[in-house]
Design a protein around this motif. Sequence first.
Motif, PDB file in Angstrom:
ATOM      1  N   PRO A   1     -40.860  20.246  12.084  1.00 47.01           N
ATOM      2  CA  PRO A   1     -42.224  20.218  12.613  1.00 47.01           C
ATOM      3  C   PRO A   1     -42.713  21.634  12.879  1.00 47.01           C
ATOM      4  O   PRO A   1     -41.928  22.523  13.213  1.00 47.01           O
ATOM      5  CB  PRO A   1     -42.089  19.420  13.919  1.00 47.01           C
ATOM      6  CG  PRO A   1     -40.660  19.573  14.319  1.00 47.01           C
ATOM      7  CD  PRO A   1     -39.884  19.667  13.037  1.00 47.01           C
ATOM      8  N   ALA A   2     -44.017  21.862  12.722  1.00 47.41           N
ATOM      9  CA  ALA A   2     -44.638  23.163  12.980  1.00 47.41           C
ATOM     10  C   ALA A   2     -45.658  23.004  14.097  1.00 47.41           C
ATOM     11  O   ALA A   2     -46.478  22.084  14.074  1.00 47.41           O
ATOM     12  CB  ALA A   2     -45.303  23.704  11.720  1.00 47.41           C
ATOM     13  N   ILE A   3     -45.607  23.912  15.065  1.00 46.93           N
ATOM     14  CA  ILE A   3     -46.427  23.790  16.269  1.00 46.93           C
ATOM     15  C   ILE A   3     -47.410  24.956  16.341  1.00 46.93           C
ATOM     16  O   ILE A   3     -47.000  26.106  16.567  1.00 46.93           O
ATOM     17  CB  ILE A   3     -45.549  23.783  17.534  1.00 46.93           C
ATOM     18  CG1 ILE A   3     -44.422  22.761  17.403  1.00 46.93           C
ATOM     19  CG2 ILE A   3     -46.400  23.504  18.773  1.00 46.93           C
ATOM     20  CD1 ILE A   3     -43.411  22.803  18.542  1.00 46.93           C
ATOM     21  N   PRO A   4     -48.713  24.718  16.145  1.00 49.23           N
ATOM     22  CA  PRO A   4     -49.707  25.798  16.298  1.00 49.23           C
ATOM     23  C   PRO A   4     -49.961  26.074  17.774  1.00 49.23           C
ATOM     24  O   PRO A   4     -50.147  25.149  18.563  1.00 49.23           O
ATOM     25  CB  PRO A   4     -50.950  25.226  15.613  1.00 49.23           C
ATOM     26  CG  PRO A   4     -50.794  23.734  15.740  1.00 49.23           C
ATOM     27  CD  PRO A   4     -49.331  23.442  15.730  1.00 49.23           C
ATOM     28  N   ILE A   5     -49.971  27.345  18.155  1.00 43.91           N
ATOM     29  CA  ILE A   5     -50.116  27.729  19.556  1.00 43.91           C
ATOM     30  C   ILE A   5     -51.319  28.651  19.745  1.00 43.91           C
ATOM     31  O   ILE A   5     -51.567  29.545  18.937  1.00 43.91           O
ATOM     32  CB  ILE A   5     -48.833  28.440  20.059  1.00 43.91           C
ATOM     33  CG1 ILE A   5     -47.657  27.452  20.067  1.00 43.91           C
ATOM     34  CG2 ILE A   5     -49.026  29.034  21.450  1.00 43.91           C
ATOM     35  CD1 ILE A   5     -47.812  26.291  21.025  1.00 43.91           C
TER      36      ILE A   5
END
Length: 347
Positions: free
Chosen positions: A105-109
């Motif tokens: 999973p990729a988490i934009p912050i």
Amino acid sequence: MIILGFESSCDETGVAAVCTERGLLSHALHTQVAMHADFGGVVPELASRDHIRRVLPLAREVLAEAGLTLDDVGAVAYTAGPGLAGALLVGASFAQSLAWARGLPAIPIHHLEGHLLSPLLAQPAPAFPFIALLVSGGHTQLMRVDGVGRYELLGETLDDAAGEAFDKTAKLLGLGYPGGPALAALANHGDASRHSLPRPMLHSGNLDFSFSGLKTAVLTRLKTAREQGGDTPALAADLAAATQDAIVDVLVAKAAQALKRTGLKRIVVAGGVGANLKLRERLALALRPLKAEAFFPPLSLCTDNGAMIAFAAAQRVNAGLFDPKAPQATEHAFSVRPRWDLAEISA
């Protein structure tokens, strides 16, 4: 879960590994200050190219330092905005490509959320709720923070931010890049009492800021001094000290007002200007009668860094604001947000 985080919003390339249970494991940072110094400021195209060169070696360094391999990584996080579009795209595309290749999973912050939560990396860490004074680059804001993702804007700058006031005044004084630290260093040799500079919006009755007039006041004094043949190193030092005092006075006064209005007893200061020692000293004095406490991130984490991005991602996972198992977490379609209001991610 181990989260590998990437920061590339401007002129620092940062990578870090954070565990959702154990906290920060390792981080590495490359600053582009020397590269941009010849130009007196950040050149976006050069910044983007340098991020490309640095991101993979830094990732390898972070994994080696933490004793990890990619098999140990459970998610990838990256700064999605705000910042320079090209620079953001480097970190975002690298992180998303890595996540896609590994099935993670990729988490934009949000960059400012990273700064906002970075004081939680210090010991002791503040408990929620607290007031946050964000003084990072082009941002100067006061926020009420009731928890991860629960942010209320109390006041913000209407024009120049505190960091911009430092940098623009430093440029007027002929100081090098980055201007803020150079001006603060020169201020140590000056006498602030020799110049009375404005404290914009100090008595405005609200929690907003304005710093554009401060630069103009310094420019006026410099022009007058040059016309009279008084443009000396001593004048530059005195103006640096007076500028720093004016900025710090406004920041401290507004921060104290925010605490009084909300009744809270904790304030965190995050962002590059949070490393300013004069600000730390004055704020500590102002908080004594209020019986309030100030919290800062470690000095090494005041500027942009990967640790704050990976840590913010871990906090969002722990708070249930991001589900790594949700189908959209591994879709890997992405965009970046050069302009992005922090209120948009508030729960």
